[in-house]
Scaffold this active site. Structure first.
Site, PDB file in Angstrom:
ATOM      1  N   HIS A 222     -17.179 -46.013  -2.180  1.00 56.17           N
ATOM      2  CA  HIS A 222     -17.400 -45.646  -0.768  1.00 56.17           C
ATOM      3  C   HIS A 222     -16.206 -44.886  -0.185  1.00 56.17           C
ATOM      4  O   HIS A 222     -15.966 -44.938   1.018  1.00 56.17           O
ATOM      5  CB  HIS A 222     -17.695 -46.881   0.099  1.00 56.17           C
ATOM      6  CG  HIS A 222     -18.700 -47.814  -0.497  1.00 56.17           C
ATOM      7  ND1 HIS A 222     -20.042 -47.763  -0.206  1.00 56.17           N
ATOM      8  CD2 HIS A 222     -18.553 -48.808  -1.411  1.00 56.17           C
ATOM      9  CE1 HIS A 222     -20.679 -48.698  -0.900  1.00 56.17           C
ATOM     10  NE2 HIS A 222     -19.799 -49.348  -1.645  1.00 56.17           N
TER      11      HIS A 222
ATOM     12  N   SER B 297      -3.380 -18.695   4.692  1.00 54.00           N
ATOM     13  CA  SER B 297      -4.142 -18.357   5.882  1.00 54.00           C
ATOM     14  C   SER B 297      -3.445 -17.201   6.574  1.00 54.00           C
ATOM     15  O   SER B 297      -2.222 -17.114   6.583  1.00 54.00           O
ATOM     16  CB  SER B 297      -4.194 -19.571   6.816  1.00 54.00           C
ATOM     17  OG  SER B 297      -4.432 -19.141   8.142  1.00 54.00           O
TER      18      SER B 297
ATOM     19  N   LYS C  98      -0.326 -22.948   5.730  1.00 58.51           N
ATOM     20  CA  LYS C  98      -1.495 -23.336   4.936  1.00 58.51           C
ATOM     21  C   LYS C  98      -1.431 -22.902   3.478  1.00 58.51           C
ATOM     22  O   LYS C  98      -0.966 -21.822   3.149  1.00 58.51           O
ATOM     23  CB  LYS C  98      -2.775 -22.720   5.554  1.00 58.51           C
ATOM     24  CG  LYS C  98      -3.152 -23.299   6.884  1.00 58.51           C
ATOM     25  CD  LYS C  98      -3.749 -24.694   6.793  1.00 58.51           C
ATOM     26  CE  LYS C  98      -5.058 -24.726   6.076  1.00 58.51           C
ATOM     27  NZ  LYS C  98      -6.203 -24.654   6.957  1.00 58.51           N
TER      28      LYS C  98
ATOM     29  N   GLU D  96     -13.000 -24.972  -3.842  1.00 64.38           N
ATOM     30  CA  GLU D  96     -13.970 -24.823  -2.745  1.00 64.38           C
ATOM     31  C   GLU D  96     -15.073 -23.840  -3.117  1.00 64.38           C
ATOM     32  O   GLU D  96     -16.252 -24.060  -2.843  1.00 64.38           O
ATOM     33  CB  GLU D  96     -13.270 -24.323  -1.476  1.00 64.38           C
ATOM     34  CG  GLU D  96     -12.415 -25.358  -0.795  1.00 64.38           C
ATOM     35  CD  GLU D  96     -11.657 -24.737   0.367  1.00 64.38           C
ATOM     36  OE1 GLU D  96     -12.184 -24.738   1.481  1.00 64.38           O
ATOM     37  OE2 GLU D  96     -10.538 -24.234   0.153  1.00 64.38           O
TER      38      GLU D  96
END
Ligand code: ARG
Length: 467
Positions: free
Chosen positions: A160, A281, A287, A294
């Site tokens: 979980h 970024s 970043k 992804e």
């Protein structure tokens, strides 16, 4: 008028194809990718036709030389693809006739574009499966070596997405490897059904020429000719099977990607991915984004889509060939390219994963991950499991209040909840003790992880030898 109708089948037509219809029905803009396989299939077909006496040896040689030259023209980008000629098959045949004259028109004896295209796709799929398999092996090898290196590295295991019990990082990576081992089996199994030759089925019923399909099959490296001509020209379930394999594989890579994305976040801080797999970024200078995982996660959707396209494409087709089948190529090509690229990305990236061991260890220590070990300890001392569960639950509540992990409590503190607890409890409350105790095949103990890595290595090598 007939000069404006299609030269390959215009004989019975009294008006030329509508310009839009010609464009709408043409596939050459995408099926030209099958040119190498189309030429390979035609060379084998001509060789067989000469062997059974349908072509003379001179005719065969002229055809083969012409096709080889065309192959060169295509490779050099000199070939002039024509949309009015519809597809890759008719483009190549027309060019052959242009080069060698009337003999070029004899190549199509005893075959149809229906068995020709089915053969081309199978040859193409076989080639691509073999390339994909190389990447899949490379990825599995990288995972096995990473797991072996990190057999003792402790991290929290989750259920979980809540800290559950400590595991080793090597064990986690070997879980990924198991998923891929099954995908690998699925791929090789699919290859068996791809590698069967439709050529000779002709349009749908076979041909009246004295062809020898075993000769052609052998020349092309197929395991055998197909059994039924109607099925041979219409079956595309091998393509559905491949995209099923691809969907399951991408589903697995997507799960792994999700974990990599989580792990690289500041909140988890479990691993570092080298800069070459990440981008920055344009607005936020701090970043470093895990773009590669992804994107793999994102590309999974298009492969599922291709599986749905192909299933839907086939579902209402009566026997035998229907033009619908022309729609099989784009989904299949894209599935093949996506799988190959995603596997390459992962095979390059996985060996470069840098676990942040101290941070993983700290996370496992923080989450009461040895609570089950304490319960098991109490059970070994004669406490019923349900009672042990309750005792440990109270200890955890105390730990939450005092901000102490179980292993940080003193013996006196632990004894508030059960006087059965003794000094030896600290052996099981450590993370090292916890993982080492799960010492059976399939367990997370470091020596079991090393043994599992060795078995995986051997299984992979055996597969290689058998292939
Ligand atoms: N371009 C067609 C395809 O991709 C080739 C076969 C066409 N056959 C036919 N009789 N129209 O399926």
């Amino acid at each position: 008028m007939s000069q404006a109708t299609n030269q390959s089948w215009g004989g019975r037509f009294s008006e030329p194809t509508d310009a839009f219809v010609a464009r709408f029905t043409a596939s050459v803009n995408f099926d030209q990718r099958l040119a190498p396989q189309d030429i390979q299939g035609s060379i084998a077909h001509a060789t067989m036709l000469a062997r059974v006496g349908v072509l003379t040896d001179d005719e065969r040689d002229a055809i083969i030389n012409g096709l080889n030259e065309i192959q060169g023209e295509i490779e050099r980008g000199e070939f002039n693809w024509s949309v009015p000629l519809e597809d890759v098959h008719m483009n190549i045949e027309a060019r052959l006739t242009e080069k060698i004259g009337i003999t070029g028109k004899k190549l199509h004896t005893g075959r149809s574009r229906n068995d020709q295209v089915a053969t081309d796709i199978r040859l193409f799929m076989r080639d691509e499966i073999d390339v994909i398999e190389v990447e899949l092996k490379r990825l599995r090898e990288g995972m096995i070596e990473l797991a072996d290196r990190e057999a003792e590295t402790i991290m929290p295991g989750f259920t979980h997405l809540q800290t559950a019990q400590p595991v080793t990082f090597g064990h986690h990576i070997l879980a990924w490897q198991e998923m891929l081992a099954r995908d690998h089996e699925r791929l090789l199994d699919c290859r068996k059904r791809v590698n069967v030759m439709p050529l000779g089925a002709a349009a749908l019923a076979g041909t009246t020429y004295p062809i020898d399909r075993h000769v052609t099959a052998e020349l092309l490296g197929f395991d055998r000719p197909t059994e039924n001509s109607l099925d041979a020209v219409s079956d595309r379930d091998f393509a559905i099977e491949f995209t099923s394999f691809a969907s399951i594989l991408l589903m697995h890579l997507s799960r792994m990607s999700e974990e990599l994305v989580l792990w690289t976040s500041a909140q988890f801080n479990f691993i570092d991915l080298p800069d070459r797999f990440c981008t920055g970024s344009s607005i936020m200078p701090q970043k470093k984004n895990p773009d590669v995982p992804e994107l793999v996660r994102g590309k999974t959707g298009r492969v599922y889509g291709h599986l749905m396209s192909l299933l839907t494409l086939m579902k209402s087709q009566p026997l035998a060939y229907n033009k619908d089948n022309q729609e099989d190529k784009e989904p299949l090509f894209d599935a093949v390219d996506t799988v190959r690229d995603c596997l390459k990305a992962f095979a390059d990236m996985v060996p470069a994963i840098e676990p942040k061991k101290a941070s993983m260890y700290e996370a496992a220590r923080r989450g009461f991950s040895t609570a089950t070990d304490l319960a098991d300890y109490l059970v070994r001392k004669g406490v019923a499991f349900r009672d042990a569960h309750e005792i440990v639950g109270q200890s955890v509540a105390y730990g939450l209040k005092t901000e102490k992990d179980l292993s940080e409590m003193s013996l006196e503190e632990l004894q508030q909840f059960s006087d059965i607890i003794e000094q030896d409890v600290f052996e099981v409350l450590t993370l090292e003790g916890s993982v080492a105790a799960r010492n059976h095949i399939g367990g997370t103990a470091p020596n079991q992880v090393r043994a599992a890595a060795q078995r995986a290595r051997e299984a992979l090598a055996a597969l290689k030898a058998g292939a």
